[in-house]
Motif scaffolding. Structure first.
Motif, PDB file in Angstrom:
ATOM      1  N   ASP A  72       9.777   9.898 -13.455  1.00 42.78           N
ATOM      2  CA  ASP A  72       9.191   8.776 -14.168  1.00 42.78           C
ATOM      3  C   ASP A  72       9.734   7.373 -13.970  1.00 42.78           C
ATOM      4  O   ASP A  72       8.957   6.467 -13.497  1.00 42.78           O
ATOM      5  CB  ASP A  72       9.276   9.036 -15.731  1.00 42.78           C
ATOM      6  CG  ASP A  72       8.400  10.098 -16.018  1.00 42.78           C
ATOM      7  OD1 ASP A  72       7.517  10.617 -15.482  1.00 42.78           O
ATOM      8  OD2 ASP A  72       8.906  10.634 -17.245  1.00 42.78           O
ATOM      9  N   VAL A  73      11.088   7.254 -13.495  1.00 40.86           N
ATOM     10  CA  VAL A  73      11.824   6.001 -13.147  1.00 40.86           C
ATOM     11  C   VAL A  73      11.282   5.696 -11.689  1.00 40.86           C
ATOM     12  O   VAL A  73      10.867   4.610 -11.299  1.00 40.86           O
ATOM     13  CB  VAL A  73      13.213   6.189 -13.412  1.00 40.86           C
ATOM     14  CG1 VAL A  73      14.059   5.017 -12.776  1.00 40.86           C
ATOM     15  CG2 VAL A  73      13.613   6.569 -14.767  1.00 40.86           C
ATOM     16  N   ALA A  74      11.024   6.768 -11.096  1.00 49.29           N
ATOM     17  CA  ALA A  74      10.793   6.527  -9.511  1.00 49.29           C
ATOM     18  C   ALA A  74       9.428   5.945  -9.276  1.00 49.29           C
ATOM     19  O   ALA A  74       9.058   5.158  -8.827  1.00 49.29           O
ATOM     20  CB  ALA A  74      11.069   7.563  -8.715  1.00 49.29           C
ATOM     21  N   THR A  75       8.293   6.453 -10.311  1.00 50.31           N
ATOM     22  CA  THR A  75       6.916   6.248 -10.183  1.00 50.31           C
ATOM     23  C   THR A  75       6.926   4.888 -10.610  1.00 50.31           C
ATOM     24  O   THR A  75       6.231   4.070 -10.010  1.00 50.31           O
ATOM     25  CB  THR A  75       6.355   7.233 -11.008  1.00 50.31           C
ATOM     26  OG1 THR A  75       6.371   8.600 -10.831  1.00 50.31           O
ATOM     27  CG2 THR A  75       4.803   6.923 -11.144  1.00 50.31           C
ATOM     28  N   GLY A  76       7.697   4.636 -11.811  1.00 48.67           N
ATOM     29  CA  GLY A  76       7.561   3.135 -12.318  1.00 48.67           C
ATOM     30  C   GLY A  76       8.013   2.085 -11.286  1.00 48.67           C
ATOM     31  O   GLY A  76       7.304   1.137 -11.099  1.00 48.67           O
ATOM     32  N   ALA A  77       9.102   2.536 -10.589  1.00 46.42           N
ATOM     33  CA  ALA A  77       9.665   1.602  -9.603  1.00 46.42           C
ATOM     34  C   ALA A  77       8.934   1.234  -8.344  1.00 46.42           C
ATOM     35  O   ALA A  77       8.532   0.312  -8.066  1.00 46.42           O
ATOM     36  CB  ALA A  77      10.993   2.184  -9.198  1.00 46.42           C
ATOM     37  N   ALA A 135       4.648  17.646  -8.736  1.00 47.36           N
ATOM     38  CA  ALA A 135       4.895  18.530  -9.934  1.00 47.36           C
ATOM     39  C   ALA A 135       5.934  17.802 -11.021  1.00 47.36           C
ATOM     40  O   ALA A 135       6.671  17.121 -10.457  1.00 47.36           O
ATOM     41  CB  ALA A 135       5.729  19.977  -9.556  1.00 47.36           C
ATOM     42  N   PRO A 136       5.506  18.018 -12.161  1.00 51.24           N
ATOM     43  CA  PRO A 136       6.304  17.446 -13.404  1.00 51.24           C
ATOM     44  C   PRO A 136       7.874  17.554 -13.246  1.00 51.24           C
ATOM     45  O   PRO A 136       8.520  16.485 -13.597  1.00 51.24           O
ATOM     46  CB  PRO A 136       5.864  18.033 -14.579  1.00 51.24           C
ATOM     47  CG  PRO A 136       4.351  18.444 -13.927  1.00 51.24           C
ATOM     48  CD  PRO A 136       4.715  18.956 -12.761  1.00 51.24           C
ATOM     49  N   ASP A 137       8.198  18.658 -12.586  1.00 54.76           N
ATOM     50  CA  ASP A 137       9.653  18.928 -12.857  1.00 54.76           C
ATOM     51  C   ASP A 137      10.431  18.925 -11.011  1.00 54.76           C
ATOM     52  O   ASP A 137      11.393  19.539 -10.794  1.00 54.76           O
ATOM     53  CB  ASP A 137      10.136  20.153 -13.249  1.00 54.76           C
ATOM     54  CG  ASP A 137       9.321  21.474 -12.718  1.00 54.76           C
ATOM     55  OD1 ASP A 137       8.363  21.137 -11.666  1.00 54.76           O
ATOM     56  OD2 ASP A 137       9.531  22.397 -12.943  1.00 54.76           O
ATOM     57  N   GLN A 138       9.656  18.130 -10.420  1.00 52.61           N
ATOM     58  CA  GLN A 138      10.113  17.804  -9.062  1.00 52.61           C
ATOM     59  C   GLN A 138      11.545  17.471  -8.900  1.00 52.61           C
ATOM     60  O   GLN A 138      12.226  17.798  -7.965  1.00 52.61           O
ATOM     61  CB  GLN A 138       9.236  17.208  -8.251  1.00 52.61           C
ATOM     62  CG  GLN A 138       9.573  17.089  -6.461  1.00 52.61           C
ATOM     63  CD  GLN A 138       8.238  16.466  -5.945  1.00 52.61           C
ATOM     64  OE1 GLN A 138       7.417  16.099  -6.425  1.00 52.61           O
ATOM     65  NE2 GLN A 138       8.444  16.407  -4.494  1.00 52.61           N
ATOM     66  N   LEU A 168       0.801  -1.164   0.112  1.00 50.94           N
ATOM     67  CA  LEU A 168       0.121   0.007  -0.113  1.00 50.94           C
ATOM     68  C   LEU A 168       0.811   1.315  -0.118  1.00 50.94           C
ATOM     69  O   LEU A 168       0.603   2.106  -0.676  1.00 50.94           O
ATOM     70  CB  LEU A 168      -0.993  -0.010   1.074  1.00 50.94           C
ATOM     71  CG  LEU A 168      -2.077  -0.890   1.224  1.00 50.94           C
ATOM     72  CD1 LEU A 168      -2.833  -1.075   2.504  1.00 50.94           C
ATOM     73  CD2 LEU A 168      -2.941  -0.570  -0.112  1.00 50.94           C
ATOM     74  N   VAL A 169       1.807   1.241   0.724  1.00 49.37           N
ATOM     75  CA  VAL A 169       2.985   2.444   0.691  1.00 49.37           C
ATOM     76  C   VAL A 169       3.444   2.738  -0.592  1.00 49.37           C
ATOM     77  O   VAL A 169       3.500   3.728  -1.126  1.00 49.37           O
ATOM     78  CB  VAL A 169       3.757   2.597   1.899  1.00 49.37           C
ATOM     79  CG1 VAL A 169       5.026   3.346   1.653  1.00 49.37           C
ATOM     80  CG2 VAL A 169       3.442   2.370   3.216  1.00 49.37           C
ATOM     81  N   CYS A 170       3.992   1.735  -1.092  1.00 48.97           N
ATOM     82  CA  CYS A 170       4.717   1.809  -2.527  1.00 48.97           C
ATOM     83  C   CYS A 170       3.554   2.288  -3.643  1.00 48.97           C
ATOM     84  O   CYS A 170       3.997   3.133  -4.326  1.00 48.97           O
ATOM     85  CB  CYS A 170       5.324   0.503  -2.983  1.00 48.97           C
ATOM     86  SG  CYS A 170       6.812  -0.011  -2.112  1.00 48.97           S
ATOM     87  N   LEU A 171       2.429   1.552  -3.472  1.00 52.41           N
ATOM     88  CA  LEU A 171       1.411   2.035  -4.568  1.00 52.41           C
ATOM     89  C   LEU A 171       0.764   3.435  -4.184  1.00 52.41           C
ATOM     90  O   LEU A 171       0.611   4.253  -5.030  1.00 52.41           O
ATOM     91  CB  LEU A 171       0.132   1.086  -4.289  1.00 52.41           C
ATOM     92  CG  LEU A 171       0.461  -0.208  -4.940  1.00 52.41           C
ATOM     93  CD1 LEU A 171      -0.657  -1.315  -4.916  1.00 52.41           C
ATOM     94  CD2 LEU A 171       0.868  -0.464  -6.549  1.00 52.41           C
ATOM     95  N   GLY A 172       0.901   3.769  -2.834  1.00 54.31           N
ATOM     96  CA  GLY A 172       0.308   5.312  -2.500  1.00 54.31           C
ATOM     97  C   GLY A 172       1.638   6.301  -3.233  1.00 54.31           C
ATOM     98  O   GLY A 172       1.190   7.221  -3.585  1.00 54.31           O
ATOM     99  N   TYR A 213       0.992   9.099  -5.763  1.00 57.19           N
ATOM    100  CA  TYR A 213       1.338  10.730  -5.696  1.00 57.19           C
ATOM    101  C   TYR A 213       2.326  11.249  -6.549  1.00 57.19           C
ATOM    102  O   TYR A 213       1.991  12.252  -7.066  1.00 57.19           O
ATOM    103  CB  TYR A 213       1.952  11.031  -4.151  1.00 57.19           C
ATOM    104  CG  TYR A 213       2.514  12.183  -3.869  1.00 57.19           C
ATOM    105  CD1 TYR A 213       1.726  13.291  -3.503  1.00 57.19           C
ATOM    106  CD2 TYR A 213       3.913  12.212  -3.972  1.00 57.19           C
ATOM    107  CE1 TYR A 213       2.390  14.303  -3.432  1.00 57.19           C
ATOM    108  CE2 TYR A 213       4.677  13.465  -3.809  1.00 57.19           C
ATOM    109  CZ  TYR A 213       3.754  14.572  -3.579  1.00 57.19           C
ATOM    110  OH  TYR A 213       4.317  15.764  -3.326  1.00 57.19           O
ATOM    111  N   LEU A 214       3.342  10.330  -6.983  1.00 56.40           N
ATOM    112  CA  LEU A 214       4.302  10.721  -7.846  1.00 56.40           C
ATOM    113  C   LEU A 214       3.687  11.013  -9.363  1.00 56.40           C
ATOM    114  O   LEU A 214       4.013  11.917 -10.074  1.00 56.40           O
ATOM    115  CB  LEU A 214       5.185   9.928  -8.059  1.00 56.40           C
ATOM    116  CG  LEU A 214       6.440  10.123  -6.869  1.00 56.40           C
ATOM    117  CD1 LEU A 214       7.432   8.886  -7.098  1.00 56.40           C
ATOM    118  CD2 LEU A 214       7.004  11.443  -6.634  1.00 56.40           C
TER     119      LEU A 214
END
Length: 118
Positions: free
Chosen positions: A40-45, A32-35, A18-22, A26-27
């Motif tokens: 994108d890599v972190a979101t996919g991971a 923000a797109p330029d955070q 649940l934490v990873c999916l949350g 969020y990402l």
């Protein structure tokens, strides 16, 4: 150490999922797109790890039922592996494979004990 059983906390596996999916949600939607550069890599991971942990959580045994793989015969395992490889090699066979599996499921399902007499 061979022969020792390692206890796996099913609740902790679910919380990690649940934490990873949350974090992935969020990402993907709120950050923000330029955070940061590799967002994108972190979101996919986080999404992949969350889905994998969710699948593990589903497969782990509970107090009332055995593990998901406890009653799988070797033949069923081989057929599943062959189907996964077949879909990976030729993705267009998914629909015919599902139709064949549905027909086999309908034909091979357990019959009712009561049968009407004719």
């Amino acid at each position: 150490m061979s022969g020792e059983k390692i206890p796996i906390n099913r609740t902790l596996v679910g919380i990690i999922s649940l934490v990873c999916l949350g974090i992935a949600a969020y990402l993907f939607w709120l950050a923000a797109p330029d955070q940061f550069a590799q967002q994108d890599v972190a979101t996919g991971a986080f999404m992949r790890v969350g889905l994998l942990m969710f699948a593990l959580w589903l497969a782990l045994p509970t107090r009332n039922r055995d593990a998901a793989w406890a009653n799988v015969s070797p033949w069923v395992f081989v057929v599943i592996i062959m189907a996964v490889v077949g879909v990976a090699v030729r993705p267009k066979i998914v629909v015919p494979l599902l139709i064949v599996m549905a027909v086999f499921g309908f034909v091979l399902r357990p019959r009712n004990k009561k049968r009407s007499r004719r």
